[in-house]
Write an enzyme that holds these catalytic residues in place. Sequence first.
Site, short mmCIF file in Angstrom:
data_model
loop_
_atom_site.label_atom_id
_atom_site.label_comp_id
_atom_site.label_asym_id
_atom_site.label_seq_id
_atom_site.Cartn_x
_atom_site.Cartn_y
_atom_site.Cartn_z
N ARG A 29 0.83 -1.21 0.00
CA ARG A 29 0.00 0.00 0.00
C ARG A 29 0.87 1.26 0.00
O ARG A 29 0.52 2.26 -0.64
CB ARG A 29 -0.94 0.01 1.21
CG ARG A 29 -2.11 -0.92 0.98
CD ARG A 29 -3.13 -0.84 2.08
NE ARG A 29 -4.43 -1.26 1.58
CZ ARG A 29 -5.40 -1.74 2.33
NH1 ARG A 29 -5.23 -1.84 3.64
NH2 ARG A 29 -6.54 -2.10 1.80
N LYS B 38 -20.39 -16.45 0.58
CA LYS B 38 -21.78 -16.19 0.96
C LYS B 38 -22.58 -15.45 -0.09
O LYS B 38 -22.15 -14.43 -0.61
CB LYS B 38 -21.78 -15.33 2.23
CG LYS B 38 -21.41 -16.10 3.46
CD LYS B 38 -21.72 -15.24 4.66
CE LYS B 38 -21.16 -15.86 5.92
NZ LYS B 38 -20.73 -14.84 6.86
N GLY C 284 -13.58 -3.59 0.17
CA GLY C 284 -14.95 -3.06 0.29
C GLY C 284 -15.31 -2.07 -0.81
O GLY C 284 -16.40 -2.13 -1.39
P1 AMP Z 1 -15.31 -14.34 0.04
O1 AMP Z 1 -14.65 -13.68 1.22
O2 AMP Z 1 -16.79 -14.23 0.04
O3 AMP Z 1 -14.67 -13.94 -1.28
O4 AMP Z 1 -15.04 -15.88 0.22
C1 AMP Z 1 -13.77 -16.45 0.09
C2 AMP Z 1 -13.75 -17.75 0.84
O5 AMP Z 1 -14.69 -18.66 0.29
C3 AMP Z 1 -12.41 -18.42 0.74
O6 AMP Z 1 -11.88 -18.55 2.05
C4 AMP Z 1 -12.71 -19.79 0.15
O7 AMP Z 1 -11.99 -20.84 0.73
C5 AMP Z 1 -14.18 -19.96 0.46
N1 AMP Z 1 -14.83 -20.93 -0.43
C6 AMP Z 1 -14.92 -20.86 -1.75
N2 AMP Z 1 -15.56 -21.94 -2.24
C7 AMP Z 1 -15.89 -22.73 -1.18
C8 AMP Z 1 -16.57 -23.97 -1.03
N3 AMP Z 1 -17.04 -24.64 -2.09
N4 AMP Z 1 -16.73 -24.46 0.21
C9 AMP Z 1 -16.24 -23.77 1.28
N5 AMP Z 1 -15.60 -22.59 1.19
C10 AMP Z 1 -15.42 -22.08 -0.01
#
Ligand code: AMP
Length: 396
Positions: A36, A197, A377
């Site tokens: 950064r 999510k 974000g």
């Molecule tokens: P996000 O912060 O929403 O971008 O989510 C990223 C996280 O989602 C990472 O830590 C991944 O390991 C997790 N992730 C992605 N696909 C899967 C899955 N099929 N099952 C469990 N965790 C997952």
Amino acid sequence: MGWKTLDEMDLSGKRVLTRVDINVPIVDGVVTDATRILRIAPTVKHILAEGGRPVLLAHFGRPGGERRESLSLNQLIPTLTQAFEAPVVFAADCVGREAELAAETLQPGQVLLLENTRFHAGETKNDPDLAAGMAKLGDIYCNDAFSAAHRAHSSTEGLARLLPACAGRLMQAELQALESALSKPQRPVTAVVGGAKVSTKLELLSNLIEKVDNLVIGGGMANTFLAAKGYDIGISLAERLMTDTATEIMAKATKTGCNIMLPQDIVVARKFEAHAENQTVALDKCPDDAMILDAGPESVAAIVAVLQTSKTLIWNGPLGAFEMEPFDTATNAAALQAAALTRSGQLISVAGGGDTVAALNASGAARDFTYISTAGGAFLEWMEGKTLPGVAALEG
Ligand code: AMP
């Protein structure tokens, strides 16, 4: 693009109050990743080269409106001095007499670093008095903190309205890259949205459906969509209360003509750990006691095919549990294909978000992407189509 750049400002002899994001990780007083700081160095060097006097405003951690020595910005002085190749003077507050004196007496060639803006409770409330106090320290306001632009704080929003304002080099690069990818993008546009999510990216999905031609949904999010379509997903990570929402999103996509792509085959395992025994199976063959951890080779082939016909790609979120081998396979394969297409000039590729950048770095694809946003974000809110207060304020 209603904002000005540094090139449009007369900087000579001026105190340039510059909002930066130098919220770097520190372990035992040592900066472990100076990315950064390195990314704002061109802005500071440009101001110095034009005879301006940079006065830096920044937050650090979450002190919650109180002075906390462990979150003082003074510990960054050695790293900043090295990055700017210029002496860095420090003021122990970001408003008030000491800061005003330091700004007034700042010599050409020196940089003034002000103390953590979040030591003041008013900062995160966009307190106008705090912004007015800050405004006394500069003749020009320059915002180079895109990653903080989704927050309407005194140093990112209120202050921009009190002085002649412009975007710094990093902010300019972020905005130009993002605007070229989504405002008037070259079509077809493909978005890849993965991660854990649906609930946190719901607005994002709804907005993207109206803007993009193809929407690849991957990772844990895809599981919720597969459940909504009636597939048995065993013990996979999914938001089972969100299946109606997933169905609505798919219906909206049909109406707007957006092609939603879900996995066509899946990699399943019984344990959530690296190198867990796994198998690739058809969508309707997930065992009751197994979880989906990655997309299979047929899914990857379909994503590769759609990337080959796309002109623009925007990416947030991994296609599987990428931190654990071999469940990084689909993410890596898609990322490397996007990198190759970008290298050969066929694709404009933009990615952002902490996990996404980590995944693209791990695969070696990051260096070939057209643009990688350091913002988490702010990148997501921009993708959602929201107005970023810090950018809107620059537009006046
Ligand atoms: P996000 O912060 O929403 O971008 O989510 C990223 C996280 O989602 C990472 O830590 C991944 O390991 C997790 N992730 C992605 N696909 C899967 C899955 N099929 N099952 C469990 N965790 C997952």
